[in-house]
Every structure is written in C-alpha cells, then in structure tokens.
Design an enzyme around this catalytic site. Structure first.
Site, short mmCIF file in Angstrom:
data_model
loop_
_atom_site.label_atom_id
_atom_site.label_comp_id
_atom_site.label_asym_id
_atom_site.label_seq_id
_atom_site.Cartn_x
_atom_site.Cartn_y
_atom_site.Cartn_z
N CYS A 51 0.86 -1.18 0.00
CA CYS A 51 0.00 0.00 0.00
C CYS A 51 0.90 1.23 0.00
O CYS A 51 1.82 1.33 0.82
CB CYS A 51 -0.90 0.00 1.23
SG CYS A 51 -1.84 1.53 1.42
N ASP A 58 -0.24 -5.85 0.32
CA ASP A 58 -1.48 -6.15 -0.37
C ASP A 58 -1.27 -7.44 -1.15
O ASP A 58 -0.18 -7.69 -1.66
CB ASP A 58 -1.86 -5.02 -1.34
CG ASP A 58 -2.35 -3.78 -0.62
OD1 ASP A 58 -3.07 -3.93 0.38
OD2 ASP A 58 -2.02 -2.67 -1.06
N VAL A 73 6.40 -14.20 -23.89
CA VAL A 73 7.15 -13.73 -22.74
C VAL A 73 7.88 -14.94 -22.13
O VAL A 73 7.33 -16.04 -22.06
CB VAL A 73 6.25 -13.03 -21.70
CG1 VAL A 73 5.28 -13.98 -21.03
CG2 VAL A 73 7.09 -12.31 -20.65
N HIS A 92 -4.02 -0.84 -6.04
CA HIS A 92 -4.35 -2.06 -6.78
C HIS A 92 -4.52 -1.79 -8.28
O HIS A 92 -4.01 -2.54 -9.12
CB HIS A 92 -5.64 -2.69 -6.26
CG HIS A 92 -5.63 -3.01 -4.80
ND1 HIS A 92 -4.50 -3.29 -4.07
CD2 HIS A 92 -6.66 -3.09 -3.93
CE1 HIS A 92 -4.82 -3.55 -2.82
NE2 HIS A 92 -6.12 -3.42 -2.70
#
Length: 153
Positions: A51, A58, A73, A92
């Site tokens: 956060c 988080d 990838v 987020h």
C-alpha cells in the site's frame, strides 16, 4: 549454435529479484507457432505489493491471458517482474494496469487481458480488469476461474 533462446539473460542461472518494476527486465522469445492464434495463461495466486500510504502488504490473485503474435514472454523474467512489485508501493488499480501495459508494450500480442483479484483491505476487495480489445475470432479463452469474493459464507 544460435537459437531463438540464445539472447535470454535470466534463464538458466541465478538471478536476483529486481528492486522495482521499472528496473525489471521482461524477456521475450520468438513465437515458433505465430501462424496460428492460441491463448497463453499465467496465474499468479500469491502476488504481493505494498500500500503506498501505509506500507502494509497487499495480496492479489492475478490471471494474465494473451494471444501471442510474434513474441512470447519468457516465464522466469515474468516471475521476476511480478516479484519486483513485492516492495513497490502502488494502489491495486495501478499495479494491475501497469503489469498489463508493460506486457502489451513488450510483446505486442494479438490480444491480452488481465484480471487482478485483490484480497480485502478495509473490508473491501478490489478487482481490476483490462484487455486490449476484442478477443480474436476462433480462439478459446476459458473463464479466469476466480470466484467473486464471498468472505466467510
């Protein structure tokens, strides 16, 4: 002998976790099946970031689906890139979209989507979704399989 994997720098040896998403190197390899459309899925059920206000951790369950074009990838570099968020402070929404945009920029996939299913903070789960456009016709894209948050019941 030169192969499509010869330029990879992180695979096959010890690689330190990058300090930040900005310094993380995403590596790509030529897609040997670029003549057909198919879906690739990466699931990161234990993604963590911080956060930006409190520094508290988080946690999220990320699901990344993409239909590759000329590039794939390399999965170890993706793991290290995602791990670089461990000490990164961002909300987020910022984390989820930053991951998607970086992958889209590096790979130029035919299609990409991300689902960021974030665990509750302050009693509210935040789910973040983004995709590059319409799903290519004829490609099977399974449901991401993450149920909505239900708490204890």
């Amino acid at each position: 002998m030169q192969t499509i994997y010869s330029d990879l720098q992180q695979l096959g040896g010890k690689t330190e976790l990058p300090d930040s998403p900005e310094t993380a190197m995403l590596e790509r390899v030529q897609n040997p099946q670029a003549d057909i459309d198919y879906c690739v899925r990466f699931t990161a059920p234990e993604f963590t970031s911080l956060c930006p206000m409190t520094g508290q951790p988080d946690f999220a369950h990320l699901v990344i689906d993409y239909v590759p074009g000329d590039w794939l990838v390399e999965s170890k570099s993706l793991k290290l890139f995602l791990g670089s968020f461990r000490n990164h402070g961002a909300f987020h929404e910022d984390c989820t979209i930053s991951i998607a945009r970086r992958l889209a920029d590096e790979l130029s996939p035919r299609w990409l989507r991300i689902g960021g299913y974030w665990y509750p903070r302050g009693g509210i789960p935040i789910d973040v979704f983004w995709q590059t456009g319409a799903i290519p016709e004829g490609v099977w894209i399974p449901d991401q399989g993450v149920p909505p948050y239900r708490g204890r019941g």
